[in-house]
Design a protein around this motif. Structure first.
Motif, short mmCIF file in Angstrom:
data_model
loop_
_atom_site.label_atom_id
_atom_site.label_comp_id
_atom_site.label_asym_id
_atom_site.label_seq_id
_atom_site.Cartn_x
_atom_site.Cartn_y
_atom_site.Cartn_z
N SER A 63 45.14 9.65 -8.32
CA SER A 63 44.29 8.68 -9.04
C SER A 63 42.81 8.93 -8.74
O SER A 63 41.96 8.47 -9.48
CB SER A 63 44.68 7.26 -8.66
OG SER A 63 44.47 7.05 -7.27
N GLN A 64 42.50 9.65 -7.67
CA GLN A 64 41.12 9.93 -7.29
C GLN A 64 40.65 11.34 -7.64
O GLN A 64 39.45 11.60 -7.64
CB GLN A 64 40.96 9.74 -5.77
CG GLN A 64 41.35 8.37 -5.29
CD GLN A 64 40.48 7.28 -5.89
OE1 GLN A 64 39.26 7.40 -5.92
NE2 GLN A 64 41.10 6.23 -6.41
N HIS A 65 41.57 12.23 -7.90
CA HIS A 65 41.21 13.63 -8.12
C HIS A 65 42.05 14.25 -9.23
O HIS A 65 43.27 14.06 -9.24
CB HIS A 65 41.40 14.44 -6.84
CG HIS A 65 41.20 15.89 -7.06
ND1 HIS A 65 39.96 16.46 -7.20
CD2 HIS A 65 42.09 16.90 -7.21
CE1 HIS A 65 40.09 17.74 -7.40
NE2 HIS A 65 41.36 18.03 -7.41
N LYS A 76 38.07 13.85 -10.67
CA LYS A 76 37.38 12.67 -11.18
C LYS A 76 37.45 12.61 -12.70
O LYS A 76 37.65 11.55 -13.28
CB LYS A 76 35.93 12.65 -10.72
CG LYS A 76 35.78 12.33 -9.26
CD LYS A 76 34.33 12.25 -8.86
CE LYS A 76 34.23 11.98 -7.38
NZ LYS A 76 32.85 12.01 -6.92
#
Length: 189
Positions: free
Chosen positions: A170-172, A174
């Motif tokens: 969910s973070q990478h 972006k």
């Protein structure tokens, strides 16, 4: 032969369509400077359009592919103002070094290809003063570029064509654009 004129017309029409297709393909090269070189051991093609925005896009191919197979994407991006570096992975295209046979572990072939991608990006950054760097990968290369982007500062944009990767979180990355075909449902899952 009952329809000799029809056969001649079909042949002439097919030849005209083939000539038109070649003309259109070659027109995409107009205004793009194309340079073949090596970055370290890796054979690359650098595409520069008439207008450059200062952004760098690194394009990588899938298994059994080559940078030539990605040329239409590279030309389109160069014509849109990006400097593009497309390269051949180990054991592919014009790369003289073979690819590792250790394809079942992340520390084998995948790691070799990630390290190669990191090297190409760092050397490509030395070619131009790039404010932004984006990575594009097809098939096998989608997992590689997602893993490489995680280690590269300033690389937040990834385009994954026919993607599969367990490295997406969910973070990478972006900013991730996933492109898949209608019949690639298993890849999308």
């Amino acid at each position: 032969m009952k329809f000799p004129r029809l056969n001649i017309l079909v042949t002439v029409a097919a030849a005209a369509i083939a000539v038109l297709a070649v003309i259109r393909l070659e027109a995409a090269r107009g205004g793009v400077e194309i340079e073949h070189r090596h970055l370290g051991e890796t054979p690359v093609t650098v595409y520069r359009g008439d207008i450059s925005s200062g952004s760098l896009v690194v394009v990588s191919h899938g298994f059994a592919g080559s940078r030539q197979m990605m040329e239409s994407i590279s030309l389109t991006l160069a014509n849109s103002g990006h400097t593009v570096v497309a390269f051949d992975y180990l054991g592919h295209g014009r790369h003289s070094r073979p690819m590792s046979p250790d394809i079942r572990s992340l520390t084998g072939t995948t790691e070799d290809l990630v390290r190669q991608t990191l090297d190409v990006v760092e050397r490509a950054r030395g070619l131009i003063d790039a404010d932004e760097v984006a990575l594009i990968g097809h098939s096998m290369a989608t997992d590689v570029v997602i893993r490489a982007a995680e280690r590269l500062p300033g690389v937040d944009e990834v385009v994954a064509i026919s993607m599969y990767s367990e490295a997406v979180t969910s973070q990478h990355p972006k900013r991730l654009l996933v492109v898949s075909g209608e019949h690639e449902t298993r890849l999308r899952e």
